[in-house]
Scaffold this active site. Structure first.
Site, short mmCIF file in Angstrom:
data_model
loop_
_atom_site.label_atom_id
_atom_site.label_comp_id
_atom_site.label_asym_id
_atom_site.label_seq_id
_atom_site.Cartn_x
_atom_site.Cartn_y
_atom_site.Cartn_z
N ARG A 28 8.50 38.23 18.37
CA ARG A 28 8.98 39.62 18.43
C ARG A 28 10.07 39.92 17.40
NH1 ARG A 28 9.47 38.95 24.83
NH2 ARG A 28 9.51 36.80 24.08
N ASN A 32 14.80 37.31 36.43
CA ASN A 32 14.90 35.88 36.17
C ASN A 32 15.65 35.68 34.84
OD1 ASN A 32 14.40 33.15 35.63
ND2 ASN A 32 12.38 33.61 34.76
N ALA A 62 49.56 35.39 -28.02
CA ALA A 62 48.48 36.28 -27.53
C ALA A 62 47.28 36.19 -28.46
CB ALA A 62 48.99 37.70 -27.45
N GLN A 100 7.85 19.61 21.27
CA GLN A 100 6.76 20.30 21.96
C GLN A 100 5.78 20.79 20.90
OE1 GLN A 100 7.65 24.12 23.63
NE2 GLN A 100 5.69 24.29 24.67
N ASN A 141 35.22 26.59 -20.04
CA ASN A 141 35.08 25.27 -19.42
C ASN A 141 33.68 24.68 -19.60
OD1 ASN A 141 34.08 27.32 -17.76
ND2 ASN A 141 34.27 26.04 -15.94
N GLY A 155 11.36 38.87 33.52
CA GLY A 155 10.57 38.57 34.72
C GLY A 155 11.36 38.99 35.95
C1 UD1 Z 1 11.39 34.18 29.77
C2 UD1 Z 1 10.88 34.16 31.22
C3 UD1 Z 1 11.26 35.48 31.89
C4 UD1 Z 1 12.76 35.66 31.83
C5 UD1 Z 1 13.26 35.58 30.39
C6 UD1 Z 1 14.77 35.56 30.37
C7 UD1 Z 1 8.79 32.84 31.08
C8 UD1 Z 1 7.32 32.89 31.12
N1 UD1 Z 1 9.42 34.02 31.22
O1 UD1 Z 1 10.72 35.21 29.09
O2 UD1 Z 1 10.85 35.47 33.25
O3 UD1 Z 1 13.13 36.90 32.41
O4 UD1 Z 1 12.81 34.36 29.76
O5 UD1 Z 1 15.26 35.61 29.07
O6 UD1 Z 1 9.37 31.78 30.98
N2 UD1 Z 1 9.97 28.34 24.33
C9 UD1 Z 1 9.61 27.02 24.10
N3 UD1 Z 1 8.29 26.70 24.05
C10 UD1 Z 1 7.30 27.62 24.21
C11 UD1 Z 1 7.66 28.96 24.45
C12 UD1 Z 1 9.01 29.30 24.51
O7 UD1 Z 1 10.48 26.16 23.96
O8 UD1 Z 1 6.13 27.23 24.14
C13 UD1 Z 1 11.40 28.69 24.35
C14 UD1 Z 1 11.75 29.80 23.37
O9 UD1 Z 1 12.09 29.26 22.11
C15 UD1 Z 1 12.92 30.48 24.05
C16 UD1 Z 1 12.71 30.21 25.54
O10 UD1 Z 1 11.73 29.17 25.61
O11 UD1 Z 1 14.14 29.91 23.64
C17 UD1 Z 1 12.21 31.43 26.28
O12 UD1 Z 1 10.99 31.87 25.70
P1 UD1 Z 1 10.67 33.41 25.47
O13 UD1 Z 1 9.34 33.51 24.84
O14 UD1 Z 1 11.79 34.07 24.80
O15 UD1 Z 1 10.55 33.92 26.98
P2 UD1 Z 1 10.77 35.41 27.50
O16 UD1 Z 1 9.58 36.22 27.14
O17 UD1 Z 1 12.07 35.91 27.08
CA CA Z 2 13.58 35.25 25.59
#
Ligand code: UD1
Ligand code: CA
Length: 475
Positions: A28, A184, A438, A87, A401, A153
């Site tokens: 995003r 959440n 100068a 990951q 220099n 969430g």
């Molecule tokens: C997530 C939560 C949502 C919550 C919100 C709070 C889920 C499905 N949803 O959504 O309920 O309200 O955070 O901010 O978890 N990441 C990984 N591996 C992946 C995908 C993501 O490490 O495969 C990491 C991202 O880099 C990030 C974090 O997990 O730092 C959260 O991921 P993001 O995609 O931002 O989740 P949200 O859509 O914000």
């Molecule tokens: Ca997020």
């Protein structure tokens, strides 16, 4: 530093890890860079989260889960001493924790943080830990009541008991669920054993076809494992950064906070909303910072200074009682007590300005020491120079220099007077107390206490102009 109370049933301290999810791309943000390296308050998001985590457990118990451009992310935060888990590919937050199974095998509980929510405080992490250890459910969710829950969430609770039923992602919310304001935070605590006993039950039947860690709430409920949610009193700490607008908002909050801290410590900041001050900057009491100043990186400014508008100071050290006039640019420079700069001085890396020295307008310095009380006030370039005490560097002086291949040194000893518009072709040395006339082009060393004149002698043609005018009239 494990402050948690041991479970009455067990004599051993629970082993607690912190996992930070930082593997996502951050679609995003529409960026080619990994989201967790986006900066707020002058530091990558992930560095903020790690700093908070390190106040709660030692770095060897912190696991950053990295994936998208993992090497870059790792390099950016390696100096914090945390561990890394890869990951690959990135199939959602649930999958992030699946990847950490081996790393977490030796722990009893894991606190899970989001690498993209940089305002989380150590106090709130500790509160989540303590709540979890007190109740020992399979999963504790840190929740928050937000004025505007859009994008987060929602935590679904059951009737009066308030037991957590599930977490529903915004995209899957019914209109009624969308109105619910308990969200959440993306921070959790899990028992490691139940987490990995049930994590394989996660499915990808959702709009993103990902493994959602949030679905563990429902998985546990179905397995009759306990899920609880604890609300934070500081909802602003959990704000995430999914969009550029959110990033800029958080940046503004952090910097406002930083200005407030500095002001509480005795620094005057006029129009603080116009100043950009990074998290690690230090400023002494009774220093005044005017509007539109940027203090960046590891800059340290002493007491009783005045930093005037439009100056940008990065990774520099400034002593006490220094005046920085408007529009100065400093990078990796040192300025000692009582010195003054500007307006419009440019101090590049390795500039070392001694006590009470003056660097004036349109003067550029690089790898140069300007000794105590010395002055270079106007339109000058000083590169690779060692300049002693009490030296006067006249307007328009240039150290030549660079010969196109190598850089050479200019040495100017104490009490030297360099007249205006001199060019000093390095390597060259001006001996103690010497004078340079100068407009001289100095290519050879000048002995102490002597005068060097290196310019062509003036010729005067008497009456020349009158004759020229007369000739013009006659023609
Ligand atoms: C997530 C939560 C949502 C919550 C919100 C709070 C889920 C499905 N949803 O959504 O309920 O309200 O955070 O901010 O978890 N990441 C990984 N591996 C992946 C995908 C993501 O490490 O495969 C990491 C991202 O880099 C990030 C974090 O997990 O730092 C959260 O991921 P993001 O995609 O931002 O989740 P949200 O859509 O914000
Ligand atoms: Ca997020």
């Amino acid at each position: 530093m494990r402050k948690s109370k041991p479970n009455p049933g067990s004599s051993k301290q629970p082993r607690i890890a912190i996992a930070i999810m930082a593997a996502g791309k951050g679609t995003r943000l529409k960026s080619k860079h990994p989201k967790v390296l986006s900066e707020v308050g002058g530091k990558p998001l992930l560095a903020h989260v790690i700093a908070a985590a390190r106040q709660v457990v030692p770095p060897e118990d912190i696991f950053a889960i990295v994936g998208y451009q993992a090497d870059r992310v790792r390099q950016a935060v390696e100096n914090t001493g945390v561990q890394f888990v890869i990951q690959e590919p990135q199939r959602g937050t649930g999958h992030a924790l699946m990847s950490a199974r081996r790393a977490l095998a030796n722990y009893d509980h894991v606190i899970v943080l989001s690498g993209d929510a940089p305002l989380i405080s150590p106090e709130t992490i500790a509160m989540l830990r303590d709540f979890h250890l007190k109740h020992r459910p399979a999963m504790t969710i840190l929740s928050a009541e937000l004025e505007d829950p859009t994008g987060y969430g929602r935590v679904l609770r059951k009737g009066k008991s308030g037991a957590v039923q599930a977490v529903v992602e915004e995209k899957s919310c019914s209109p009624a669920q969308r109105k619910m304001r308990e969200i959440n935070s993306g921070f959790y605590a899990f028992g490691v054993e139940p987490l990995y006993e049930f994590i394989d039950k996660l499915r990808t039947d959702n709009p993103h076809a990902e493994y959602y860690l949030t679905d563990m709430a429902e998985v546990f409920r179905k397995a009759k494992e306990q899920v609880v949610a604890v609300r934070t009193d500081n909802p602003s700490e959990i704000l995430g950064t999914n969009t550029r607008a959110e990033l800029v908002d958080l940046d503004r909050n952090l910097r406002r906070e930083k200005c407030m801290q500095l002001m509480a410590a005795g620094v005057t900041i006029f129009y603080p909303e116009t100043c950009v001050i990074d998290a690690d900057v230090e400023v002494g009491a009774d220093t005044t910072i005017e509007p539109f100043v940027q203090l960046l990186g590891h800059t340290c400014i002493g007491a009783d200074c005045r930093i005037r508008s439009y100056s940008v100071i990065q990774n520099s050290e400034i002593g006490d009682g220094v005046l920085v006039r408007p529009g100065c640019v400093l990078d990796e420079a040192r300025v000692a007590n009582g010195a003054s700069l500007g307006p419009y001085s440019h101090l590049r890396p390795g500039s070392d300005i001694a006590e009470d020295a003056h660097v004036g307008n349109f003067v550029e310095t690089k790898k140069t020491r300007l000794g105590k009380g010395s002055k270079a006030n106007h339109l000058t370039y000083l590169g690779d120079a060692e300049i002693g005490e009490g030296v006067n560097v006249g307007a328009g002086t240039i150290t030549c220099n660079y010969d196109g291949v190598h850089k050479h040194k200019t040495i100017i000893e104490d009490e030297v007077f360099v007249g205006s518009d001199a060019t000093l072709v390095a390597p060259v040395k001006l001996g103690k107390g010497s004078y340079v006339a100068a407009a001289s082009c100095i290519t050879e060393d000048v002995p102490a206490d002597s005068l060097a004149i290196a310019r062509s002698k003036q010729i005067v043609k008497e009456g020349w102009a009158r004759q020229k005018r007369a000739a013009k009239k006659g023609g």
